[in-house]
Design a protein around this motif. Structure first.
Motif, short mmCIF file in Angstrom:
data_model
loop_
_atom_site.label_atom_id
_atom_site.label_comp_id
_atom_site.label_asym_id
_atom_site.label_seq_id
_atom_site.Cartn_x
_atom_site.Cartn_y
_atom_site.Cartn_z
N ALA A 61 43.75 27.25 37.46
CA ALA A 61 42.84 28.23 38.05
C ALA A 61 43.36 29.64 37.85
O ALA A 61 42.60 30.58 37.61
N MET A 62 44.68 29.81 37.95
CA MET A 62 45.26 31.13 37.73
C MET A 62 45.12 31.55 36.27
O MET A 62 44.90 32.72 35.96
N GLU A 63 45.26 30.59 35.34
CA GLU A 63 45.04 30.89 33.93
C GLU A 63 43.63 31.43 33.71
O GLU A 63 43.40 32.38 32.96
N ALA A 64 42.67 30.78 34.40
CA ALA A 64 41.28 31.22 34.26
C ALA A 64 41.09 32.62 34.83
O ALA A 64 40.34 33.43 34.29
N GLU A 65 41.75 32.92 35.95
CA GLU A 65 41.63 34.23 36.56
C GLU A 65 42.18 35.32 35.64
O GLU A 65 41.60 36.38 35.46
N LEU A 66 43.35 35.03 35.04
CA LEU A 66 44.01 36.03 34.22
C LEU A 66 43.53 36.02 32.77
O LEU A 66 43.83 36.94 32.01
N ASP A 156 29.49 35.98 56.32
CA ASP A 156 30.89 35.86 55.90
C ASP A 156 30.93 35.95 54.38
O ASP A 156 30.84 34.95 53.68
N ILE A 157 31.05 37.15 53.86
CA ILE A 157 31.00 37.39 52.42
C ILE A 157 32.26 36.86 51.75
O ILE A 157 33.37 37.09 52.22
N ALA A 158 32.09 36.15 50.65
CA ALA A 158 33.22 35.59 49.90
C ALA A 158 33.47 36.40 48.64
O ALA A 158 32.55 36.98 48.06
N LEU A 159 34.71 36.42 48.19
CA LEU A 159 35.05 37.12 46.96
C LEU A 159 34.30 36.51 45.78
O LEU A 159 33.89 37.23 44.86
N ASP A 160 34.12 35.20 45.78
CA ASP A 160 33.37 34.53 44.72
C ASP A 160 31.95 35.09 44.62
O ASP A 160 31.40 35.23 43.52
N ASP A 161 31.33 35.35 45.78
CA ASP A 161 29.96 35.87 45.78
C ASP A 161 29.87 37.19 45.02
O ASP A 161 28.95 37.40 44.22
N LEU A 162 30.81 38.07 45.29
CA LEU A 162 30.78 39.40 44.68
C LEU A 162 31.14 39.34 43.20
O LEU A 162 30.51 40.01 42.37
N ALA A 163 32.15 38.55 42.86
CA ALA A 163 32.56 38.44 41.47
C ALA A 163 31.44 37.85 40.61
O ALA A 163 31.22 38.28 39.47
N ALA A 164 30.72 36.86 41.17
CA ALA A 164 29.65 36.20 40.43
C ALA A 164 28.53 37.17 40.08
O ALA A 164 27.88 37.05 39.03
N LEU A 165 28.28 38.15 40.94
CA LEU A 165 27.24 39.14 40.65
C LEU A 165 27.53 39.91 39.37
O LEU A 165 26.61 40.36 38.68
N CYS A 166 28.82 40.06 39.07
CA CYS A 166 29.23 40.86 37.91
C CYS A 166 29.64 40.00 36.72
O CYS A 166 30.01 40.54 35.67
N GLY A 167 29.62 38.68 36.90
CA GLY A 167 30.04 37.80 35.81
C GLY A 167 31.51 37.90 35.49
O GLY A 167 31.92 37.74 34.34
N LEU A 168 32.35 38.16 36.53
CA LEU A 168 33.79 38.33 36.33
C LEU A 168 34.56 37.31 37.16
O LEU A 168 34.03 36.75 38.13
N THR A 169 35.82 37.07 36.80
CA THR A 169 36.68 36.28 37.66
C THR A 169 36.99 37.09 38.91
O THR A 169 36.84 38.32 38.93
N SER A 174 38.19 42.14 41.44
CA SER A 174 38.93 42.88 42.46
C SER A 174 39.55 44.14 41.89
O SER A 174 39.49 45.22 42.50
N ARG A 175 40.15 44.04 40.70
CA ARG A 175 40.77 45.21 40.07
C ARG A 175 39.73 46.24 39.65
O ARG A 175 39.91 47.44 39.86
N ALA A 176 38.62 45.74 39.06
CA ALA A 176 37.59 46.67 38.59
C ALA A 176 36.89 47.36 39.76
O ALA A 176 36.56 48.55 39.69
N PHE A 177 36.70 46.62 40.86
CA PHE A 177 36.04 47.21 42.02
C PHE A 177 36.91 48.31 42.62
O PHE A 177 36.41 49.39 42.95
N GLY A 182 37.99 52.98 44.66
CA GLY A 182 39.20 53.41 45.34
C GLY A 182 39.60 52.52 46.48
O GLY A 182 40.62 52.75 47.14
N GLU A 183 38.81 51.46 46.75
CA GLU A 183 39.10 50.54 47.84
C GLU A 183 39.03 49.10 47.35
O GLU A 183 38.18 48.77 46.50
N PRO A 184 39.90 48.21 47.85
CA PRO A 184 39.73 46.78 47.54
C PRO A 184 38.45 46.27 48.19
O PRO A 184 37.96 46.86 49.17
N PRO A 185 37.89 45.17 47.70
CA PRO A 185 36.59 44.70 48.22
C PRO A 185 36.55 44.50 49.73
O PRO A 185 35.60 44.93 50.39
N TYR A 186 37.55 43.86 50.31
CA TYR A 186 37.49 43.57 51.75
C TYR A 186 37.54 44.86 52.57
O TYR A 186 36.91 44.96 53.62
#
Length: 242
Positions: A61-66, A156-169, A174-177, A182-186
């Protein structure tokens, strides 16, 4: 991966392929063992409150993220090591896991947990690669995320929900947002929740508990704590003042 708050009067840790390591003062030290490594040993803890925080994660899973940012060298064990950045992340995660400050938002816990796993994933390689600089979200991606957040502040917003909107891991999102806002998603979501809460406090007579629920907080205490951290006063004090 374990973050230790331990003092051992005596002991020994054995990990496959590694020399035996004695115990001792293990406060703020960490141990990582990749899949396939057997762990054995014994310990005589000192007479104190000893504790540790453990995170388990799937390397694939980490390989897929990176994606391709990490080279293919095999992971190796790290025993009783220190790392300032990872240690801070693990202490933060351990604090969240205790629930001392009440329930934690899913988005917050996911972000910190993912960060800990990714940091360890890099450390576990013989050569630590330098991650490429974070790109930003496109204006369309950012608008999609912001609209989704505004429409789901009570959920209860999940990180997966937000990433999926952009087609990103999750990692790349998280880095692009953060590069875009200037702020992390949470943190961004918390700021938007507090802004909505301010409006409701000023313009309605709703009970504090109802406002907390409408803005996605897990109860009045979590709401009050987040509000005070941002504005230096409680929701009740803010309402009396406006």
């Amino acid at each position: 991966m374990a973050h230790h708050d331990l003092i051992l009067e005596d002991g020994e840790l054995l990990v496959t392929g590694e020399p035996a390591v004695p115990g001792g003062d293990l406060r703020d030290r960490m141990t990582y063992t990749p899949a396939g490594c057997a762990i054995d040993g014994w310990a005589k803890p000192a007479d104190r409150l000893n504790a540790f925080t453990v995170v388990s994660f799937d390397p694939s899973a980490m390989e897929a993220e990176l994606q391709k940012e990490i080279n293919g060298t095999e992971a190796r064990p790290h025993i009783y090591f220190t790392d300032e950045g990872l240690g801070a992340t693990m202490r933060r995660l351990g604090h969240l896991m205790t629930g001392i400050d009440g329930p934690v938002s899913r988005l917050h816990a996911e972000t910190v947990g993912l960060g800990a796993a990714l940091e360890m994933f890099q450390l576990s390689r013989e050569t630590r690669p330098r991650l490429s600089g974070a790109g930003q979200l496109t204006s369309q991606q950012l608008r999609l995320v912001q609209a989704f957040v505004e429409d789901h502040l009570d959920k209860d917003i999940a990180l997966d929900d937000l990433a999926a909107l952009c087609g990103l891991t999750r990692f790349h999102f998280s880095r692009a947002f953060k590069a875009s806002t200037g702020e992390p998603p949470y943190r961004y979501v918390t700021l938007r929740r507090i802004e909505r809460a301010r409006k409701l406090l000023a313009e309605t007579g709703w009970p504090i508990s109802a406002i907390a629920t409408a803005c996605g907080f897990n109860g009045s205490s979590q709401f009050a704590r987040a509000f005070r951290e941002l504005h230096g006063e409680t929701p009740q004090q803010f309402r009396r003042r406006v």
